[in-house]
Design a protein around this motif. Structure first.
Motif, PDB file in Angstrom:
ATOM      1  N   PHE A 147     -31.152  29.011  -7.609  1.00 58.45           N
ATOM      2  CA  PHE A 147     -32.407  28.712  -8.303  1.00 58.45           C
ATOM      3  C   PHE A 147     -32.855  27.279  -8.012  1.00 58.45           C
ATOM      4  O   PHE A 147     -34.014  27.025  -7.658  1.00 58.45           O
ATOM      5  CB  PHE A 147     -32.196  28.923  -9.812  1.00 58.45           C
ATOM      6  N   PHE A 176     -37.180  33.590  -4.827  1.00 64.73           N
ATOM      7  CA  PHE A 176     -37.244  33.089  -6.199  1.00 64.73           C
ATOM      8  C   PHE A 176     -37.397  34.246  -7.186  1.00 64.73           C
ATOM      9  O   PHE A 176     -36.803  34.240  -8.275  1.00 64.73           O
ATOM     10  CB  PHE A 176     -38.408  32.113  -6.331  1.00 64.73           C
ATOM     11  N   LEU A 198     -34.707  35.005 -10.172  1.00 66.83           N
ATOM     12  CA  LEU A 198     -35.176  35.086 -11.554  1.00 66.83           C
ATOM     13  C   LEU A 198     -34.723  36.390 -12.206  1.00 66.83           C
ATOM     14  O   LEU A 198     -34.411  36.419 -13.407  1.00 66.83           O
ATOM     15  CB  LEU A 198     -36.706  34.978 -11.604  1.00 66.83           C
ATOM     16  N   ASN A 199     -34.659  37.451 -11.419  1.00 70.27           N
ATOM     17  CA  ASN A 199     -34.120  38.717 -11.931  1.00 70.27           C
ATOM     18  C   ASN A 199     -32.610  38.619 -12.134  1.00 70.27           C
ATOM     19  O   ASN A 199     -32.071  39.115 -13.127  1.00 70.27           O
ATOM     20  CB  ASN A 199     -34.449  39.864 -10.972  1.00 70.27           C
ATOM     21  N   PHE A 259     -34.423  36.241 -16.243  1.00 72.81           N
ATOM     22  CA  PHE A 259     -35.749  35.798 -16.664  1.00 72.81           C
ATOM     23  C   PHE A 259     -36.795  36.889 -16.414  1.00 72.81           C
ATOM     24  O   PHE A 259     -37.810  36.957 -17.104  1.00 72.81           O
ATOM     25  CB  PHE A 259     -36.143  34.518 -15.935  1.00 72.81           C
TER      26      PHE A 259
END
Length: 237
Positions: A140, A199, A203-204, A208
């Protein structure tokens, strides 16, 4: 002879050279990994459990082999970070983000090696139980740095293109420079899309976002194609 024509064809020679590199094999396996992840999800959705399990098995095998190919790759990123830090002539934002991105990838890939050791049985499955989550946090951070780098490069290139466009009576002299900047702009925009899709994946992974395996697999397939294209373009024969 037809056989000689095929065997010595430049494209086949380039393919052999490409597959003879660790990076080429790793990126190809990444493409397989995410493609079968996408296919496994849709096979399950269509009531084909056996096919879904086959694709899932292929995904697991591709992931395992990729981890082996990436062992000690953190050293590459550590060296790249040092080189970027020593380059005092480049833009400060670009320099800083390249250093941060590479250091984040050192952490990401180092923790990825821990997962590989677990799969090999060299360490206990209970060792560093949060390693996958930490690895994704490093990924990230690396992607945030990469996206910042992309946007900065786009801004610099756009500024240069506007400056060239405002010049008068110098079209012939600047045409080559303008062409080079346009090519660089296209490359950077592609990198922005690439990093944005990765990204989306991370995020998964961190919870998020909550998209299904099909969407994640499709995003990974596209970024893997970008990676294969990059290495293929840089393969010299």
């Amino acid at each position: 002879m037809v056989v000689d024509t095929v065997i010595y064809h430049p494209t086949l020679t380039k393919l052999i050279t490409y597959l003879n590199t660790t990076a080429g094999r790793e990126k190809t396996l990444r493409l397989v990994q995410y493609l079968v992840r996408f296919l496994s999800f849709h096979a399950a959705q269509r009531g084909l459990p056996d096919l879904a399990r086959l694709f899932k098995s292929l995904q697991g095998n591709a992931t395992f082999i990729r981890k082996a190919l990436r062992f000690l790759k953190p050293l590459n990123h550590l060296q790249d970070a040092a080189k970027a830090y020593d380059n005092k002539l480049t833009d400060s934002v670009i320099r800083s983000t390249v250093v941060l991105k590479n250091l984040a990838y050192v952490g990401y890939l180092s923790l990825d090696s821990v997962a590989w050791f677990k799969l090999l049985g060299l360490t206990s499955p209970k060792t560093l139980p949060k390693a996958p989550k930490w690895a994704n946090w490093f990924w990230f951070i690396g992607l945030v740095a990469g996206l910042t780098n992309d946007l900065r490069k786009i801004a610099i290139t756009s500024s240069k293109l506007k400056s060239i466009a405002s010049e008068e009576d110098a079209e012939k002299e600047i045409s080559a420079e303008q062409k080079s900047l346009l090519a660089e702009s296209a490359k950077t925009h592609k990198r922005l899309v690439w990093d944005s899709l990765d990204f989306f994946i991370v995020l998964n992974n961190l919870g998020f976002l909550h998209f299904d395996e099909g969407a994640i697999g499709l995003a990974g397939t596209f970024t893997s194609i970008f990676g294969v294209q990059d290495i293929w373009a840089n393969t010299k024969v």
